[in-house]
Design a protein around this motif. Structure first.
Motif, PDB file in Angstrom:
ATOM      1  N   ASP A  19       0.817  -1.211   0.000  1.00  0.00           N
ATOM      2  CA  ASP A  19       0.000   0.000   0.000  1.00  0.00           C
ATOM      3  C   ASP A  19       0.857   1.270   0.000  1.00  0.00           C
ATOM      4  O   ASP A  19       0.346   2.355  -0.300  1.00  0.00           O
ATOM      5  CB  ASP A  19      -0.926  -0.011   1.224  1.00  0.00           C
ATOM      6  CG  ASP A  19      -1.941   1.110   1.177  1.00  0.00           C
ATOM      7  OD1 ASP A  19      -2.739   1.159   0.219  1.00  0.00           O
ATOM      8  OD2 ASP A  19      -1.915   1.960   2.093  1.00  0.00           O
ATOM      9  N   ASP A  20       2.136   1.139   0.329  1.00  0.00           N
ATOM     10  CA  ASP A  20       3.031   2.310   0.327  1.00  0.00           C
ATOM     11  C   ASP A  20       3.529   2.661  -1.071  1.00  0.00           C
ATOM     12  O   ASP A  20       4.284   3.625  -1.236  1.00  0.00           O
ATOM     13  CB  ASP A  20       4.237   2.041   1.237  1.00  0.00           C
ATOM     14  CG  ASP A  20       3.836   1.927   2.693  1.00  0.00           C
ATOM     15  OD1 ASP A  20       2.940   2.675   3.113  1.00  0.00           O
ATOM     16  OD2 ASP A  20       4.411   1.075   3.403  1.00  0.00           O
ATOM     17  N   ARG A  21       3.124   1.916  -2.054  1.00  0.00           N
ATOM     18  CA  ARG A  21       3.506   2.223  -3.448  1.00  0.00           C
ATOM     19  C   ARG A  21       2.681   3.429  -3.929  1.00  0.00           C
ATOM     20  O   ARG A  21       1.615   3.298  -4.499  1.00  0.00           O
ATOM     21  CB  ARG A  21       3.255   0.996  -4.322  1.00  0.00           C
ATOM     22  CG  ARG A  21       3.636   1.166  -5.776  1.00  0.00           C
ATOM     23  CD  ARG A  21       3.361  -0.118  -6.548  1.00  0.00           C
ATOM     24  NE  ARG A  21       3.649   0.050  -7.955  1.00  0.00           N
ATOM     25  CZ  ARG A  21       2.797   0.484  -8.864  1.00  0.00           C
ATOM     26  NH1 ARG A  21       1.547   0.786  -8.498  1.00  0.00           N
ATOM     27  NH2 ARG A  21       3.147   0.612 -10.126  1.00  0.00           N
ATOM     28  N   ARG A  22       3.222   4.616  -3.671  1.00  0.00           N
ATOM     29  CA  ARG A  22       2.494   5.851  -3.971  1.00  0.00           C
ATOM     30  C   ARG A  22       3.476   6.943  -4.391  1.00  0.00           C
ATOM     31  O   ARG A  22       4.700   6.739  -4.402  1.00  0.00           O
ATOM     32  CB  ARG A  22       1.702   6.324  -2.748  1.00  0.00           C
ATOM     33  CG  ARG A  22       0.624   5.360  -2.286  1.00  0.00           C
ATOM     34  CD  ARG A  22      -0.118   5.888  -1.088  1.00  0.00           C
ATOM     35  NE  ARG A  22      -1.138   4.951  -0.641  1.00  0.00           N
ATOM     36  CZ  ARG A  22      -2.361   4.880  -1.138  1.00  0.00           C
ATOM     37  NH1 ARG A  22      -2.717   5.698  -2.105  1.00  0.00           N
ATOM     38  NH2 ARG A  22      -3.223   4.000  -0.667  1.00  0.00           N
ATOM     39  N   LEU A  23       2.914   8.097  -4.686  1.00  0.00           N
ATOM     40  CA  LEU A  23       3.695   9.285  -4.997  1.00  0.00           C
ATOM     41  C   LEU A  23       3.782  10.138  -3.735  1.00  0.00           C
ATOM     42  O   LEU A  23       2.775  10.494  -3.131  1.00  0.00           O
ATOM     43  CB  LEU A  23       3.028  10.078  -6.124  1.00  0.00           C
ATOM     44  CG  LEU A  23       3.740  11.360  -6.554  1.00  0.00           C
ATOM     45  CD1 LEU A  23       5.101  11.044  -7.166  1.00  0.00           C
ATOM     46  CD2 LEU A  23       2.879  12.160  -7.538  1.00  0.00           C
ATOM     47  N   TYR A  24       5.024  10.456  -3.314  1.00  0.00           N
ATOM     48  CA  TYR A  24       5.257  11.259  -2.112  1.00  0.00           C
ATOM     49  C   TYR A  24       5.802  12.628  -2.539  1.00  0.00           C
ATOM     50  O   TYR A  24       6.491  12.752  -3.562  1.00  0.00           O
ATOM     51  CB  TYR A  24       6.239  10.557  -1.173  1.00  0.00           C
ATOM     52  CG  TYR A  24       5.687   9.264  -0.602  1.00  0.00           C
ATOM     53  CD1 TYR A  24       5.066   9.234   0.633  1.00  0.00           C
ATOM     54  CD2 TYR A  24       5.785   8.075  -1.333  1.00  0.00           C
ATOM     55  CE1 TYR A  24       4.555   8.054   1.156  1.00  0.00           C
ATOM     56  CE2 TYR A  24       5.277   6.889  -0.816  1.00  0.00           C
ATOM     57  CZ  TYR A  24       4.661   6.879   0.421  1.00  0.00           C
ATOM     58  OH  TYR A  24       4.144   5.713   0.928  1.00  0.00           O
ATOM     59  N   GLU A  25       5.500  13.602  -1.704  1.00  0.00           N
ATOM     60  CA  GLU A  25       5.850  14.982  -2.055  1.00  0.00           C
ATOM     61  C   GLU A  25       6.403  15.720  -0.834  1.00  0.00           C
ATOM     62  O   GLU A  25       5.825  15.658   0.255  1.00  0.00           O
ATOM     63  CB  GLU A  25       4.609  15.711  -2.589  1.00  0.00           C
ATOM     64  CG  GLU A  25       4.854  17.141  -3.005  1.00  0.00           C
ATOM     65  CD  GLU A  25       3.590  17.802  -3.520  1.00  0.00           C
ATOM     66  OE1 GLU A  25       3.251  17.579  -4.706  1.00  0.00           O
ATOM     67  OE2 GLU A  25       2.914  18.488  -2.727  1.00  0.00           O
TER      68      GLU A  25
END
Length: 341
Positions: A99-105
Protein backbone atom coordinates in the motif's frame (compact mmCIF):
# COMPACT_ATOMS: atom_id res chain seq x y z
CA UNK A 1 -10.38 2.91 -12.97
CA UNK A 2 -7.55 1.28 -10.98
CA UNK A 3 -5.00 2.92 -8.74
CA UNK A 4 -2.33 2.65 -11.44
CA UNK A 5 -4.47 4.61 -13.90
CA UNK A 6 -5.15 7.33 -11.31
CA UNK A 7 -1.44 7.56 -10.54
CA UNK A 8 -0.56 8.03 -14.21
CA UNK A 9 -3.24 10.74 -14.46
CA UNK A 10 -1.75 12.52 -11.44
CA UNK A 11 1.74 12.41 -12.94
CA UNK A 12 0.41 13.85 -16.18
CA UNK A 13 -1.38 16.70 -14.37
CA UNK A 14 1.70 17.38 -12.26
CA UNK A 15 3.86 17.58 -15.38
CA UNK A 16 1.45 20.08 -16.89
CA UNK A 17 1.73 22.21 -13.75
CA UNK A 18 5.52 22.10 -13.87
CA UNK A 19 6.16 20.00 -10.79
CA UNK A 20 6.43 16.38 -12.08
CA UNK A 21 7.89 13.31 -10.36
CA UNK A 22 11.64 13.85 -10.19
CA UNK A 23 12.77 10.60 -8.63
CA UNK A 24 11.75 6.94 -8.61
CA UNK A 25 12.64 5.02 -5.49
CA UNK A 26 12.65 1.21 -5.18
CA UNK A 27 11.44 -0.19 -1.87
CA UNK A 28 11.68 -3.76 -0.55
CA UNK A 29 8.55 -5.38 0.84
CA UNK A 30 8.81 -5.85 4.60
CA UNK A 31 11.88 -3.66 5.00
CA UNK A 32 12.49 -0.01 5.82
CA UNK A 33 12.46 2.61 3.05
CA UNK A 34 14.05 6.05 3.41
CA UNK A 35 12.60 9.03 1.53
CA UNK A 36 15.36 11.63 1.02
CA UNK A 37 15.41 15.17 -0.37
CA UNK A 38 18.21 16.96 -2.28
CA UNK A 39 20.73 19.20 -0.57
CA UNK A 40 19.14 22.36 -2.03
CA UNK A 41 15.81 21.62 -0.37
CA UNK A 42 17.53 20.94 2.96
CA UNK A 43 19.14 24.38 2.78
CA UNK A 44 15.80 26.01 1.92
CA UNK A 45 14.14 24.24 4.85
CA UNK A 46 16.82 25.50 7.23
CA UNK A 47 16.42 29.01 5.85
CA UNK A 48 12.63 29.36 5.76
CA UNK A 49 11.62 26.74 8.36
CA UNK A 50 8.28 25.85 6.73
CA UNK A 51 8.00 22.45 5.01
CA UNK A 52 5.87 19.30 4.89
CA UNK A 53 5.78 15.67 3.74
CA UNK A 54 2.60 14.54 1.95
CA UNK A 55 1.46 11.48 -0.01
CA UNK A 56 -0.95 11.37 -2.94
CA UNK A 57 -3.96 9.14 -2.35
CA UNK A 58 -5.94 7.26 -5.00
CA UNK A 59 -8.34 10.12 -5.58
CA UNK A 60 -6.93 12.77 -7.96
CA UNK A 61 -5.56 15.95 -6.45
CA UNK A 62 -6.08 14.66 -2.91
CA UNK A 63 -3.07 14.74 -0.60
CA UNK A 64 -2.57 13.52 2.95
CA UNK A 65 -0.11 15.14 5.36
CA UNK A 66 2.49 12.85 6.89
CA UNK A 67 4.64 15.52 8.58
CA UNK A 68 4.68 19.29 9.09
CA UNK A 69 7.71 21.40 9.96
CA UNK A 70 7.21 24.90 11.37
CA UNK A 71 9.64 27.15 13.25
CA UNK A 72 12.03 24.33 14.10
CA UNK A 73 9.26 22.04 15.41
CA UNK A 74 7.63 19.15 13.62
CA UNK A 75 4.35 17.23 13.87
CA UNK A 76 4.07 13.57 12.82
CA UNK A 77 0.70 12.24 11.65
CA UNK A 78 1.67 8.55 11.40
CA UNK A 79 4.27 8.05 14.14
CA UNK A 80 3.79 4.26 14.28
CA UNK A 81 4.64 3.80 10.63
CA UNK A 82 6.92 6.74 9.88
CA UNK A 83 10.10 8.08 11.47
CA UNK A 84 11.36 11.62 10.88
CA UNK A 85 15.10 12.34 10.77
CA UNK A 86 15.81 15.96 11.83
CA UNK A 87 19.38 16.04 10.60
CA UNK A 88 18.48 15.77 6.90
CA UNK A 89 14.65 16.15 6.95
CA UNK A 90 14.21 12.64 5.48
CA UNK A 91 11.21 10.43 6.23
CA UNK A 92 11.57 6.68 6.86
CA UNK A 93 8.83 4.11 6.26
CA UNK A 94 9.50 1.48 8.95
CA UNK A 95 7.81 -1.55 7.42
CA UNK A 96 7.15 -1.10 3.73
CA UNK A 97 3.93 -2.64 2.44
CA UNK A 98 2.36 -2.80 -0.99
CA UNK A 99 0.00 0.00 0.00
CA UNK A 100 3.03 2.31 0.33
CA UNK A 101 3.51 2.22 -3.45
CA UNK A 102 2.49 5.85 -3.97
CA UNK A 103 3.69 9.29 -5.00
CA UNK A 104 5.26 11.26 -2.11
CA UNK A 105 5.85 14.98 -2.05
CA UNK A 106 8.12 17.24 -0.01
CA UNK A 107 7.39 20.95 -0.28
CA UNK A 108 9.18 24.02 1.15
CA UNK A 109 7.35 27.33 1.53
CA UNK A 110 9.49 30.31 0.52
CA UNK A 111 7.14 33.18 1.22
CA UNK A 112 4.96 33.59 -1.85
CA UNK A 113 6.58 30.60 -3.60
CA UNK A 114 6.67 26.87 -2.94
CA UNK A 115 9.35 24.43 -4.07
CA UNK A 116 8.31 20.78 -4.45
CA UNK A 117 10.25 17.50 -4.62
CA UNK A 118 8.30 14.39 -5.65
CA UNK A 119 9.27 10.76 -5.14
CA UNK A 120 7.55 7.84 -6.82
CA UNK A 121 7.92 4.76 -4.60
CA UNK A 122 7.80 1.28 -6.20
CA UNK A 123 7.58 -1.72 -3.86
CA UNK A 124 8.94 -5.17 -4.77
CA UNK A 125 8.96 -8.48 -2.94
CA UNK A 126 12.54 -9.88 -2.89
CA UNK A 127 13.25 -13.14 -4.72
CA UNK A 128 13.72 -16.38 -2.78
CA UNK A 129 16.61 -18.79 -3.32
CA UNK A 130 16.04 -20.39 -6.75
CA UNK A 131 16.01 -24.12 -7.48
CA UNK A 132 17.13 -25.95 -10.64
CA UNK A 133 15.09 -28.88 -11.99
CA UNK A 134 15.95 -31.29 -14.83
CA UNK A 135 13.23 -31.16 -17.48
CA UNK A 136 14.93 -33.57 -19.91
CA UNK A 137 18.06 -35.72 -19.74
CA UNK A 138 19.61 -38.06 -22.30
CA UNK A 139 22.99 -39.82 -22.29
CA UNK A 140 24.25 -41.58 -25.41
CA UNK A 141 27.54 -42.16 -27.26
CA UNK A 142 29.52 -40.56 -24.46
CA UNK A 143 27.61 -37.27 -24.56
CA UNK A 144 24.86 -35.74 -22.45
CA UNK A 145 21.92 -33.54 -23.38
CA UNK A 146 20.12 -31.55 -20.70
CA UNK A 147 17.19 -29.19 -20.37
CA UNK A 148 17.23 -27.28 -17.08
CA UNK A 149 14.66 -25.00 -15.52
CA UNK A 150 15.39 -22.39 -12.85
CA UNK A 151 12.59 -21.01 -10.69
CA UNK A 152 12.04 -18.98 -7.52
CA UNK A 153 8.97 -19.40 -5.35
CA UNK A 154 8.71 -15.72 -4.34
CA UNK A 155 9.49 -12.36 -5.85
CA UNK A 156 8.00 -9.61 -8.02
CA UNK A 157 9.09 -9.19 -11.64
CA UNK A 158 11.75 -11.92 -11.44
CA UNK A 159 14.13 -12.41 -14.38
CA UNK A 160 16.57 -15.30 -14.91
CA UNK A 161 19.98 -15.58 -16.48
CA UNK A 162 22.59 -18.37 -16.84
CA UNK A 163 26.34 -18.31 -16.70
CA UNK A 164 29.27 -20.66 -16.10
CA UNK A 165 30.67 -21.24 -12.64
CA UNK A 166 34.18 -20.81 -14.06
CA UNK A 167 35.65 -19.39 -17.24
CA UNK A 168 36.88 -22.67 -18.74
CA UNK A 169 33.66 -23.94 -20.31
CA UNK A 170 33.54 -21.67 -23.34
CA UNK A 171 30.20 -20.09 -22.50
CA UNK A 172 28.30 -23.39 -22.67
CA UNK A 173 26.04 -22.25 -19.80
CA UNK A 174 25.35 -18.74 -21.11
CA UNK A 175 21.72 -17.84 -21.64
CA UNK A 176 18.72 -15.79 -20.57
CA UNK A 177 15.38 -17.01 -19.37
CA UNK A 178 14.39 -19.69 -16.90
CA UNK A 179 15.11 -22.65 -19.26
CA UNK A 180 18.59 -23.65 -20.41
CA UNK A 181 19.40 -26.43 -22.93
CA UNK A 182 22.95 -27.70 -23.39
CA UNK A 183 24.86 -30.68 -24.76
CA UNK A 184 28.41 -31.73 -23.88
CA UNK A 185 30.70 -34.81 -23.77
CA UNK A 186 30.65 -36.67 -20.46
CA UNK A 187 34.44 -36.67 -20.20
CA UNK A 188 34.37 -32.86 -19.90
CA UNK A 189 31.52 -32.66 -17.38
CA UNK A 190 33.64 -31.03 -14.67
CA UNK A 191 31.86 -27.68 -14.76
CA UNK A 192 28.80 -26.01 -13.27
CA UNK A 193 26.01 -23.82 -14.57
CA UNK A 194 24.87 -20.94 -12.36
CA UNK A 195 21.33 -19.58 -12.48
CA UNK A 196 20.73 -16.05 -11.18
CA UNK A 197 17.22 -14.96 -10.22
CA UNK A 198 16.91 -11.20 -9.79
CA UNK A 199 14.47 -8.35 -9.61
CA UNK A 200 15.02 -4.61 -9.04
CA UNK A 201 15.64 -5.03 -5.29
CA UNK A 202 17.32 -8.45 -4.84
CA UNK A 203 19.35 -11.22 -6.47
CA UNK A 204 19.84 -14.94 -5.63
CA UNK A 205 21.91 -17.73 -7.24
CA UNK A 206 21.84 -21.52 -7.60
CA UNK A 207 24.38 -23.90 -9.18
CA UNK A 208 23.91 -27.12 -11.19
CA UNK A 209 26.81 -29.60 -11.37
CA UNK A 210 27.13 -31.03 -14.88
CA UNK A 211 28.59 -34.28 -13.50
CA UNK A 212 25.06 -35.24 -12.38
CA UNK A 213 24.26 -36.11 -15.99
CA UNK A 214 26.46 -39.22 -15.87
CA UNK A 215 25.00 -40.44 -12.57
CA UNK A 216 21.67 -41.57 -14.06
CA UNK A 217 20.82 -44.01 -16.84
CA UNK A 218 19.22 -43.00 -20.09
CA UNK A 219 15.46 -42.82 -19.92
CA UNK A 220 15.34 -43.44 -16.15
CA UNK A 221 13.86 -40.46 -14.32
CA UNK A 222 15.56 -39.29 -11.15
CA UNK A 223 14.09 -40.29 -7.81
CA UNK A 224 12.53 -37.38 -6.03
CA UNK A 225 14.18 -36.52 -2.73
CA UNK A 226 10.91 -36.66 -0.78
CA UNK A 227 10.36 -40.26 -1.98
CA UNK A 228 13.86 -41.53 -1.21
CA UNK A 229 13.43 -41.89 2.59
CA UNK A 230 10.14 -43.91 2.42
CA UNK A 231 11.72 -46.26 -0.15
CA UNK A 232 14.75 -46.89 2.06
CA UNK A 233 12.55 -47.58 5.12
CA UNK A 234 10.38 -49.99 3.11
CA UNK A 235 13.48 -51.84 1.90
CA UNK A 236 14.78 -52.26 5.46
CA UNK A 237 11.41 -53.65 6.63
CA UNK A 238 11.33 -56.21 3.77
CA UNK A 239 14.86 -57.40 4.60
CA UNK A 240 14.00 -57.83 8.30
CA UNK A 241 10.86 -59.86 7.46
CA UNK A 242 12.83 -62.16 5.12
CA UNK A 243 15.53 -62.78 7.77
CA UNK A 244 12.92 -63.62 10.45
CA UNK A 245 11.05 -66.06 8.15
CA UNK A 246 14.24 -67.87 7.09
CA UNK A 247 15.44 -68.14 10.70
CA UNK A 248 12.12 -69.60 11.92
CA UNK A 249 12.06 -72.18 9.13
CA UNK A 250 15.65 -73.24 9.80
CA UNK A 251 14.96 -73.67 13.56
CA UNK A 252 11.81 -75.72 12.92
CA UNK A 253 13.61 -77.97 10.42
CA UNK A 254 16.46 -78.63 12.90
CA UNK A 255 13.98 -79.76 15.57
CA UNK A 256 12.19 -82.12 13.18
CA UNK A 257 15.43 -83.73 11.89
CA UNK A 258 16.77 -84.63 15.38
CA UNK A 259 17.62 -88.44 15.66
CA UNK A 260 15.85 -90.07 18.63
CA UNK A 261 18.65 -92.70 18.87
CA UNK A 262 21.07 -89.99 19.90
CA UNK A 263 19.17 -89.42 23.12
CA UNK A 264 21.11 -90.75 26.11
CA UNK A 265 18.97 -93.02 28.31
CA UNK A 266 18.28 -91.34 31.57
CA UNK A 267 19.01 -93.06 34.85
CA UNK A 268 16.16 -94.20 37.09
CA UNK A 269 15.97 -94.48 40.86
CA UNK A 270 14.34 -97.56 42.45
CA UNK A 271 12.90 -97.27 45.93
CA UNK A 272 12.62 -100.74 47.67
CA UNK A 273 11.05 -101.33 51.02
CA UNK A 274 12.11 -104.44 52.97
CA UNK A 275 10.01 -105.74 55.85
CA UNK A 276 10.98 -108.58 58.26
CA UNK A 277 8.53 -111.41 58.91
CA UNK A 278 7.33 -111.65 62.52
CA UNK A 279 7.61 -115.06 64.28
CA UNK A 280 4.56 -116.62 66.03
CA UNK A 281 3.72 -115.39 69.47
CA UNK A 282 5.39 -117.14 72.33
CA UNK A 283 8.49 -118.17 70.44
CA UNK A 284 10.42 -115.03 71.25
CA UNK A 285 9.11 -113.26 74.36
CA UNK A 286 10.89 -110.05 73.68
CA UNK A 287 10.48 -109.69 69.93
CA UNK A 288 12.08 -106.82 68.30
CA UNK A 289 9.60 -104.45 66.67
CA UNK A 290 9.27 -104.75 62.97
CA UNK A 291 11.40 -102.35 61.00
CA UNK A 292 11.44 -101.38 57.38
CA UNK A 293 14.53 -100.78 55.33
CA UNK A 294 14.49 -98.54 52.24
CA UNK A 295 16.89 -99.44 49.46
CA UNK A 296 17.84 -96.86 46.85
CA UNK A 297 19.16 -98.23 43.61
CA UNK A 298 19.99 -96.56 40.35
CA UNK A 299 18.81 -98.17 37.15
CA UNK A 300 19.20 -97.31 33.53
CA UNK A 301 17.26 -98.33 30.50
CA UNK A 302 18.14 -101.36 28.41
CA UNK A 303 21.37 -101.11 26.43
CA UNK A 304 21.04 -100.05 22.83
CA UNK A 305 20.95 -102.62 20.06
CA UNK A 306 24.14 -103.30 18.08
CA UNK A 307 22.87 -101.28 15.15
CA UNK A 308 22.36 -98.19 17.34
CA UNK A 309 18.54 -98.39 17.48
CA UNK A 310 16.89 -98.38 20.91
CA UNK A 311 15.96 -101.85 22.20
CA UNK A 312 12.42 -102.46 23.44
CA UNK A 313 11.89 -104.56 26.58
CA UNK A 314 11.11 -108.24 25.96
CA UNK A 315 7.50 -109.04 25.78
CA UNK A 316 6.52 -105.44 25.47
CA UNK A 317 6.28 -104.64 21.80
CA UNK A 318 5.53 -101.12 20.86
CA UNK A 319 1.91 -100.76 19.69
CA UNK A 320 1.56 -99.96 16.03
CA UNK A 321 0.91 -96.30 15.35
CA UNK A 322 1.99 -95.15 18.80
CA UNK A 323 5.26 -93.33 19.51
CA UNK A 324 7.96 -95.13 21.52
CA UNK A 325 8.11 -94.63 25.25
CA UNK A 326 10.02 -91.65 26.50
CA UNK A 327 13.42 -92.16 28.09
CA UNK A 328 12.55 -89.86 31.01
CA UNK A 329 13.61 -90.92 34.56
CA UNK A 330 11.32 -93.58 36.12
CA UNK A 331 10.69 -94.30 39.81
CA UNK A 332 10.03 -97.95 40.80
CA UNK A 333 8.61 -98.89 44.19
CA UNK A 334 9.24 -102.51 45.36
CA UNK A 335 8.22 -104.16 48.65
CA UNK A 336 10.40 -107.02 49.89
CA UNK A 337 9.64 -109.07 53.03
CA UNK A 338 12.57 -110.72 54.74
CA UNK A 339 12.35 -113.50 57.28
CA UNK A 340 13.53 -112.80 60.81
CA UNK A 341 16.01 -115.25 62.34
Amino acid sequence: MGSGAWLRLLLTLAALWGTGARETLLGTLGEATLLRIPRELRECTEEFGEASWKKITQEPLKKKFLLKISGGNHTEYEPGRMRFHKEDFSLEILNTSRDDRRLYEYSVSKGSEEEVWQIQLEVFEPVADPSIRILHQESSNGSCSLALRCSSERGDEVSYSWDSRDNGTGGICSGNGSVLTLSFPLRSAAFGCVCTARNPVSSRRATFDAARCGSQLRGVPGVRTELLVPLVVLGVIVVIVIVVVVTCRATRSAKCDQDPSQVTPASATIYAQVQRVQKPKGTVPNATPLSCTTIYAAATGPPPAPDGAPRSPAGSPTPRGRPPLSQEPTTVYASVTLPVA
